[in-house]
Design an enzyme around this catalytic site. Sequence first.
Site, PDB file in Angstrom:
ATOM      1  N   THR A 291      -7.293  -5.217   2.400  1.00  0.00           N
ATOM      2  CA  THR A 291      -6.541  -4.003   2.714  1.00  0.00           C
ATOM      3  C   THR A 291      -5.187  -3.961   2.019  1.00  0.00           C
ATOM      4  O   THR A 291      -4.837  -2.978   1.354  1.00  0.00           O
ATOM      5  CB  THR A 291      -6.354  -3.885   4.236  1.00  0.00           C
ATOM      6  N   VAL A 292      -4.405  -5.030   2.162  1.00  0.00           N
ATOM      7  CA  VAL A 292      -3.056  -5.028   1.591  1.00  0.00           C
ATOM      8  C   VAL A 292      -3.111  -5.117   0.068  1.00  0.00           C
ATOM      9  O   VAL A 292      -2.375  -4.415  -0.637  1.00  0.00           O
ATOM     10  CB  VAL A 292      -2.209  -6.172   2.189  1.00  0.00           C
TER      11      VAL A 292
ATOM     12  N   ARG B 260     -15.185 -11.421  -4.439  1.00  0.00           N
ATOM     13  CA  ARG B 260     -16.095 -10.273  -4.495  1.00  0.00           C
ATOM     14  C   ARG B 260     -15.840  -9.451  -5.757  1.00  0.00           C
ATOM     15  O   ARG B 260     -14.790  -9.581  -6.395  1.00  0.00           O
ATOM     16  CB  ARG B 260     -15.883  -9.385  -3.266  1.00  0.00           C
TER      17      ARG B 260
ATOM     18  N   VAL C 142       7.092 -10.078   7.866  1.00  0.00           N
ATOM     19  CA  VAL C 142       7.549  -9.949   9.258  1.00  0.00           C
ATOM     20  C   VAL C 142       7.374  -8.529   9.779  1.00  0.00           C
ATOM     21  O   VAL C 142       6.699  -8.301  10.773  1.00  0.00           O
ATOM     22  CB  VAL C 142       9.020 -10.389   9.403  1.00  0.00           C
TER      23      VAL C 142
ATOM     24  N   GLY D 289       6.056  -5.829   8.151  1.00  0.00           N
ATOM     25  CA  GLY D 289       5.130  -4.954   7.452  1.00  0.00           C
ATOM     26  C   GLY D 289       5.905  -3.963   6.602  1.00  0.00           C
ATOM     27  O   GLY D 289       6.637  -4.351   5.696  1.00  0.00           O
TER      28      GLY D 289
ATOM     29  N   ILE E  87       8.426  -2.173   7.555  1.00  0.00           N
ATOM     30  CA  ILE E  87       9.813  -2.011   8.003  1.00  0.00           C
ATOM     31  C   ILE E  87      10.743  -2.846   7.138  1.00  0.00           C
ATOM     32  O   ILE E  87      10.583  -4.069   7.064  1.00  0.00           O
ATOM     33  CB  ILE E  87       9.975  -2.444   9.473  1.00  0.00           C
TER      34      ILE E  87
ATOM     35  N   LYS F   7       6.394 -14.726  13.123  1.00  0.00           N
ATOM     36  CA  LYS F   7       7.390 -13.767  12.641  1.00  0.00           C
ATOM     37  C   LYS F   7       8.782 -14.080  13.187  1.00  0.00           C
ATOM     38  O   LYS F   7       9.769 -14.018  12.447  1.00  0.00           O
ATOM     39  CB  LYS F   7       6.959 -12.354  13.018  1.00  0.00           C
TER      40      LYS F   7
ATOM     41  N   GLY G 131      -0.506  -2.085   8.312  1.00  0.00           N
ATOM     42  CA  GLY G 131      -1.207  -0.973   7.677  1.00  0.00           C
ATOM     43  C   GLY G 131      -1.200  -1.119   6.170  1.00  0.00           C
ATOM     44  O   GLY G 131      -0.325  -1.757   5.589  1.00  0.00           O
TER      45      GLY G 131
END
Length: 409
Positions: free
Chosen positions: A11-12, A44, A127, A129, A131, A200, A298
């Site tokens: 995802t990241v 992959r 820590v 994300g 922010i 964190k 996210g």
Amino acid sequence: MVKVAILGFGTVGQGVAEVLSMNAEGIAARSGTEITVKYILDIRDFPESPFADRVIHDFDIIANDPEVEIVVETIGGQRFAYPYTVKALSAGKSVITSNKELVAERGEELLALARANGVNYLFEAAVGGGIPLIRPLMQCLSANEVTDITGILNGTTNYILTRMKTAGVSFADALKEAQANGYAEADPTADIEGHDACRKICILADLSYGHKISPAAVYTEGITGLSAQDMHFADQAGYAVKLLGRVQRRADGRVNILVAPHLVPGDRMIANVNDVFNGISVRGNAVDEVVFYGRGAGKLPTASAVVADVIDAAKNRGIDRSARWVDDAPDFANNANDMIYRHYVRLSGCTALQVTKQFPDAVLVSESAQCVEFTTAPEKTGEVLAKLDMLSAEGAHRQSLLRILDEMN
């Protein structure tokens, strides 16, 4: 031109490639050079990805390519991320990561290795994300002595607690919702048992005080023991239940640190941080309180922070931009039982009279045949536990013990 390799295309990693591509023009303007992805390392293949032609399966190709100046590590964990990071730094490549486990466990070693090789090890996304937190802490607040950091550091647990409060669902059902919505992993242990938040708060403490604090040394309590009765009391008394990571500077120079559920008064800003959002309060002796708020995880929010570090490393090649701390004070982190709180306690198998003998300043919340609920006067958690042990010897059973985040905290 600066060429980048991305390790891990989950995802990241995908978010990093996407941000570098869609914002390429602005990133080039801000960094002073074009930044492109040359390699993507994964086990992959991604034939449907627009970056499919850059996917490779051998890390040594990256390590031995002098054109690659920056490596973005989004693998997670330590098994592969650690040796790859060591090899990349040793090869004179800056490493950017969102890997809080690796930073918390081996940060001081990797930072020293980066300095020895004239490159940077940056981890803004590890820590908060998306922010902005680490860079403001290191730069904008660097004139302060940090006295306290208190934060909601895990979006999964905050979502679960929000659903338990607002919808009245059980912990188990709220967890299922979080998993169905993609907020929680199939194995949610690291989130719900507090390990993620612990890593964190350790990183924030390391940055603030210059000494490594091992996650293994930190008292860590998750949210699995919370009940509907806890949530009911909190709601009736004007509190929100939040899983907080906390570190406080002591008068003797050491720190108290823990991760645990807290009752937070409804008028405190972090009491109103809900769903998957994070909120972190930093207190300094000059600035007083600063609060950081936003999405702590996210795809694109986290990638935003990662790419900001990429820009920093590209713009400042040859300049030490890394944080620094050392592992030279094993007793720097003190027992969390020395932290002073009021506490909410619920006991069965005893009477209010028994309670007041041990806690003469207790405020009785309720008494029934099933249990006694009360709040203590401000005192060290260790002292409260000792008194509860005395009540246990008389037949009492502890159902709940929650710390209350008063203004004095």
